[in-house]
Design a protein around this motif. Structure first.
Motif, PDB file in Angstrom:
ATOM      1  N   ASP A 141      31.632  46.117  82.749  1.00 53.91           N
ATOM      2  CA  ASP A 141      30.638  45.871  81.384  1.00 53.91           C
ATOM      3  C   ASP A 141      29.397  45.741  82.330  1.00 53.91           C
ATOM      4  O   ASP A 141      27.842  45.944  82.069  1.00 53.91           O
ATOM      5  N   PHE A 142      29.298  44.443  83.511  1.00 51.27           N
ATOM      6  CA  PHE A 142      28.601  44.187  84.784  1.00 51.27           C
ATOM      7  C   PHE A 142      29.001  44.790  85.495  1.00 51.27           C
ATOM      8  O   PHE A 142      29.997  44.753  85.887  1.00 51.27           O
ATOM      9  N   ASP A 143      27.993  44.238  86.698  1.00 51.55           N
ATOM     10  CA  ASP A 143      28.167  44.143  88.133  1.00 51.55           C
ATOM     11  C   ASP A 143      28.129  43.238  88.173  1.00 51.55           C
ATOM     12  O   ASP A 143      28.878  42.906  90.329  1.00 51.55           O
ATOM     13  N   LEU A 144      27.281  42.131  88.291  1.00 53.48           N
ATOM     14  CA  LEU A 144      27.342  41.065  88.663  1.00 53.48           C
ATOM     15  C   LEU A 144      27.690  39.958  87.824  1.00 53.48           C
ATOM     16  O   LEU A 144      26.664  40.114  87.139  1.00 53.48           O
ATOM     17  N   VAL A 145      27.893  38.804  87.553  1.00 46.52           N
ATOM     18  CA  VAL A 145      27.706  37.445  86.423  1.00 46.52           C
ATOM     19  C   VAL A 145      27.124  36.307  87.807  1.00 46.52           C
ATOM     20  O   VAL A 145      27.811  35.671  88.478  1.00 46.52           O
ATOM     21  N   LEU A 146      26.649  35.524  86.939  1.00 49.97           N
ATOM     22  CA  LEU A 146      25.895  34.290  87.499  1.00 49.97           C
ATOM     23  C   LEU A 146      27.189  33.141  86.146  1.00 49.97           C
ATOM     24  O   LEU A 146      26.745  33.299  85.108  1.00 49.97           O
ATOM     25  N   ALA A 147      27.740  32.583  87.105  1.00 46.46           N
ATOM     26  CA  ALA A 147      28.898  31.716  86.143  1.00 46.46           C
ATOM     27  C   ALA A 147      28.872  30.078  86.646  1.00 46.46           C
ATOM     28  O   ALA A 147      28.090  29.900  87.832  1.00 46.46           O
ATOM     29  N   GLU A 148      29.317  29.352  85.735  1.00 46.35           N
ATOM     30  CA  GLU A 148      28.985  27.891  86.327  1.00 46.35           C
ATOM     31  C   GLU A 148      30.080  26.832  86.079  1.00 46.35           C
ATOM     32  O   GLU A 148      31.644  27.711  85.336  1.00 46.35           O
ATOM     33  N   GLU A 149      30.909  26.332  86.550  1.00 42.95           N
ATOM     34  CA  GLU A 149      32.740  25.558  86.903  1.00 42.95           C
ATOM     35  C   GLU A 149      32.026  24.013  86.683  1.00 42.95           C
ATOM     36  O   GLU A 149      31.379  23.840  86.965  1.00 42.95           O
ATOM     37  N   TYR A 150      32.910  23.496  85.978  1.00 39.76           N
ATOM     38  CA  TYR A 150      31.691  21.745  85.839  1.00 39.76           C
ATOM     39  C   TYR A 150      33.709  20.937  86.448  1.00 39.76           C
ATOM     40  O   TYR A 150      34.230  21.782  86.394  1.00 39.76           O
ATOM     41  N   PRO A 151      33.155  19.647  86.581  1.00 42.48           N
ATOM     42  CA  PRO A 151      34.123  18.466  87.301  1.00 42.48           C
ATOM     43  C   PRO A 151      35.173  18.359  86.773  1.00 42.48           C
ATOM     44  O   PRO A 151      35.330  18.508  85.175  1.00 42.48           O
ATOM     45  N   GLY A 152      36.467  18.993  87.437  1.00 41.30           N
ATOM     46  CA  GLY A 152      37.767  18.981  86.727  1.00 41.30           C
ATOM     47  C   GLY A 152      38.062  19.557  85.568  1.00 41.30           C
ATOM     48  O   GLY A 152      39.492  19.606  84.858  1.00 41.30           O
ATOM     49  N   VAL A 153      37.726  20.816  85.811  1.00 42.11           N
ATOM     50  CA  VAL A 153      38.181  21.922  84.360  1.00 42.11           C
ATOM     51  C   VAL A 153      37.448  23.363  85.360  1.00 42.11           C
ATOM     52  O   VAL A 153      37.258  24.431  84.896  1.00 42.11           O
ATOM     53  N   MET A 192      26.429  18.561  71.906  1.00 39.47           N
ATOM     54  CA  MET A 192      27.442  19.143  72.606  1.00 39.47           C
ATOM     55  C   MET A 192      28.003  20.514  72.725  1.00 39.47           C
ATOM     56  O   MET A 192      27.016  21.167  71.544  1.00 39.47           O
ATOM     57  N   GLU A 193      28.223  21.634  73.944  1.00 37.07           N
ATOM     58  CA  GLU A 193      29.187  22.398  73.655  1.00 37.07           C
ATOM     59  C   GLU A 193      29.836  22.745  72.783  1.00 37.07           C
ATOM     60  O   GLU A 193      30.452  21.538  72.871  1.00 37.07           O
ATOM     61  N   PRO A 194      29.947  23.508  72.441  1.00 35.91           N
ATOM     62  CA  PRO A 194      31.095  24.015  71.661  1.00 35.91           C
ATOM     63  C   PRO A 194      32.442  23.685  71.634  1.00 35.91           C
ATOM     64  O   PRO A 194      32.233  23.366  73.015  1.00 35.91           O
ATOM     65  N   ALA A 195      33.600  23.624  71.539  1.00 36.42           N
ATOM     66  CA  ALA A 195      34.941  23.144  71.837  1.00 36.42           C
ATOM     67  C   ALA A 195      35.726  24.108  72.016  1.00 36.42           C
ATOM     68  O   ALA A 195      35.201  25.698  71.820  1.00 36.42           O
ATOM     69  N   ASP A 196      36.729  23.680  72.858  1.00 35.04           N
ATOM     70  CA  ASP A 196      36.942  25.602  73.827  1.00 35.04           C
ATOM     71  C   ASP A 196      36.455  25.135  74.928  1.00 35.04           C
ATOM     72  O   ASP A 196      36.691  26.088  75.562  1.00 35.04           O
ATOM     73  N   THR A 197      35.552  24.567  75.323  1.00 32.15           N
ATOM     74  CA  THR A 197      34.176  24.970  76.182  1.00 32.15           C
ATOM     75  C   THR A 197      34.743  24.241  77.919  1.00 32.15           C
ATOM     76  O   THR A 197      35.073  23.114  76.796  1.00 32.15           O
ATOM     77  N   PRO A 198      33.696  24.917  78.549  1.00 35.34           N
ATOM     78  CA  PRO A 198      34.613  23.787  79.894  1.00 35.34           C
ATOM     79  C   PRO A 198      33.400  22.810  80.122  1.00 35.34           C
ATOM     80  O   PRO A 198      34.175  21.284  80.288  1.00 35.34           O
ATOM     81  N   ALA A 199      32.419  22.542  79.391  1.00 35.19           N
ATOM     82  CA  ALA A 199      31.616  22.181  79.096  1.00 35.19           C
ATOM     83  C   ALA A 199      31.499  20.616  77.972  1.00 35.19           C
ATOM     84  O   ALA A 199      31.503  19.477  78.297  1.00 35.19           O
ATOM     85  N   ARG A 200      32.697  21.246  77.303  1.00 35.44           N
ATOM     86  CA  ARG A 200      32.784  20.247  76.373  1.00 35.44           C
ATOM     87  C   ARG A 200      34.209  19.703  76.479  1.00 35.44           C
ATOM     88  O   ARG A 200      33.997  18.409  76.854  1.00 35.44           O
ATOM     89  N   HIS A 201      35.090  19.865  77.539  1.00 32.05           N
ATOM     90  CA  HIS A 201      35.863  19.756  77.755  1.00 32.05           C
ATOM     91  C   HIS A 201      35.099  18.388  78.998  1.00 32.05           C
ATOM     92  O   HIS A 201      36.038  16.529  78.772  1.00 32.05           O
ATOM     93  N   TRP A 202      35.094  18.297  79.875  1.00 28.86           N
ATOM     94  CA  TRP A 202      34.350  17.367  81.137  1.00 28.86           C
ATOM     95  C   TRP A 202      33.710  16.634  80.422  1.00 28.86           C
ATOM     96  O   TRP A 202      33.693  15.134  80.227  1.00 28.86           O
ATOM     97  N   ALA A 203      32.805  16.814  78.643  1.00 29.38           N
ATOM     98  CA  ALA A 203      31.726  15.916  78.855  1.00 29.38           C
ATOM     99  C   ALA A 203      32.907  15.004  77.258  1.00 29.38           C
ATOM    100  O   ALA A 203      32.904  13.778  77.661  1.00 29.38           O
ATOM    101  N   LEU A 204      33.592  15.188  76.842  1.00 29.35           N
ATOM    102  CA  LEU A 204      34.637  14.454  76.121  1.00 29.35           C
ATOM    103  C   LEU A 204      35.317  13.937  77.418  1.00 29.35           C
ATOM    104  O   LEU A 204      35.432  12.529  77.039  1.00 29.35           O
ATOM    105  N   THR A 205      35.597  14.238  78.378  1.00 26.10           N
ATOM    106  CA  THR A 205      36.443  13.519  79.062  1.00 26.10           C
ATOM    107  C   THR A 205      35.655  12.007  79.718  1.00 26.10           C
ATOM    108  O   THR A 205      35.904  11.164  79.985  1.00 26.10           O
ATOM    109  N   ARG A 206      34.328  12.849  80.038  1.00 24.92           N
ATOM    110  CA  ARG A 206      33.292  11.512  80.287  1.00 24.92           C
ATOM    111  C   ARG A 206      33.278  10.468  79.365  1.00 24.92           C
ATOM    112  O   ARG A 206      33.494   9.148  79.314  1.00 24.92           O
ATOM    113  N   CYS A 207      33.460  10.985  78.694  1.00 29.50           N
ATOM    114  CA  CYS A 207      32.755   9.821  76.883  1.00 29.50           C
ATOM    115  C   CYS A 207      34.412   8.896  76.826  1.00 29.50           C
ATOM    116  O   CYS A 207      34.201   7.793  76.460  1.00 29.50           O
TER     117      CYS A 207
END
Length: 289
Positions: A141-153, A192-207
């Motif tokens: 559906d796409f040719d190129l994606v900009l993606a992100e990865e959080y520490p530890g996830v 925070m970002e929604p549950a089950d997202t990498p950003a949420r997992h990282w944020a919960l871990t930090r707290c």
């Protein structure tokens, strides 16, 4: 020889999950997709689908066919790239998906560079989170994606995809008033970002590492809304530096030792296409500019 069009339908079914989804994506009637796959079964001489409740599942033989189809499609994409490199002018359409902050901070500058360097290239942009854009990239559906990865996830990547680092985006603690430490916000509301997202997992871990379970009252992938809630004193948040790219921060910040990784992803076989190379070049220039 097996029919490539029918093989592609089988591949689409593996990635999209249902006959209805395949039909909707390709603008076919579900009955037409089903008929084409039945014809493929007749060509192959073995069952390719087995019912599981109201859905269907690919058989072992179907999975073998899909693996070979992926290899054929990758080779065809390499052929398309070779043809494009043989031409003087870069034309056509490239479809990009990007998450919000990268789209706001990098895409406009990259589009300006592409317009200047390759006026015949048409860029189509969709704002989409990586959880949805990466499977859609595999589905073509796409040719190129900009993606992100959080520490530890770390996110498991398909061997069919190729990624290239773009930048390290520092992460900050954003608060309505200056806070001396993360633990001081144990009783404060959070966005925070929604549950089950990498950003949420990282944020919960930090707290939790700071000794508390955050009181998450607001959930959204819209980081500009995160910022607005902090500005109005309703919540604390973790925000990446790209939110303020080029602007002065409007809330007290405390830089954390973490950074999220921002990168581009394409299908193997597509990475040498001149349009992909041009887009990646423009994105890198947008980062440094």
């Amino acid at each position: 020889m097996f029919d490539l069009h029918r093989l592609r339908l089988l591949r689409e079914l593996k990635h999209r999950g249902t006959l209805a989804a395949v039909a909707a994506a390709l603008s076919y009637a579900p009955s037409s997709v089903s008929q084409q796959l039945s014809q493929l079964e007749a060509e192959v001489g073995v069952p390719l689908l087995e019912p599981v409740g109201r859905r269907v599942r690919l058989t072992e033989q179907a999975e073998i066919l899909v693996a070979h189809t992926e290899a054929v499609l990758e080779r065809l994409e390499r052929a398309e790239a070779d043809i494009a490199r043989s031409l003087t002018d870069l034309t056509g359409t490239v479809r990009i998906a990007s998450f919000q902050t990268a789209a706001l901070a990098l895409i406009p500058a990259a589009l300006g560079l592409l317009r200047e360097r390759h006026p015949g290239l048409r860029v189509h942009l969709t704002q989409l989170e990586p959880e949805r854009s990466l499977p859609a990239l595999q589905s073509r559906d796409f040719d190129l994606v900009l993606a992100e990865e959080y520490p530890g996830v770390p996110d498991a990547r398909s061997p069919d995809l190729e990624q290239e680092d773009l930048l390290e985006d520092p992460l900050h603690l954003a608060t309505p008033t200056p806070a001396t430490a993360l633990a001081a916000l144990a009783d404060h509301p959070w966005v925070m970002e929604p549950a089950d997202t990498p950003a949420r997992h990282w944020a919960l871990t930090r707290c939790r590492e700071a000794g508390f379970e955050p009181d998450v009252r607001f959930e959204t992938t819209d980081l500009l809304l995160h910022l607005r809630l902090v500005e109005e004193g309703h919540a604390a948040a973790f925000l990446p530096a790209l939110v303020w790219r080029g602007d002065t921060p409007t809330v007290p910040l405390r830089q954390l030792p973490d950074a999220r990784r921002v990168f581009t992803v394409v299908r193997k076989g597509r990475n040498t296409h001149p349009a992909i190379v041009a887009c990646r070049d423009a994105l890198r220039a947008a980062v440094t500019g």
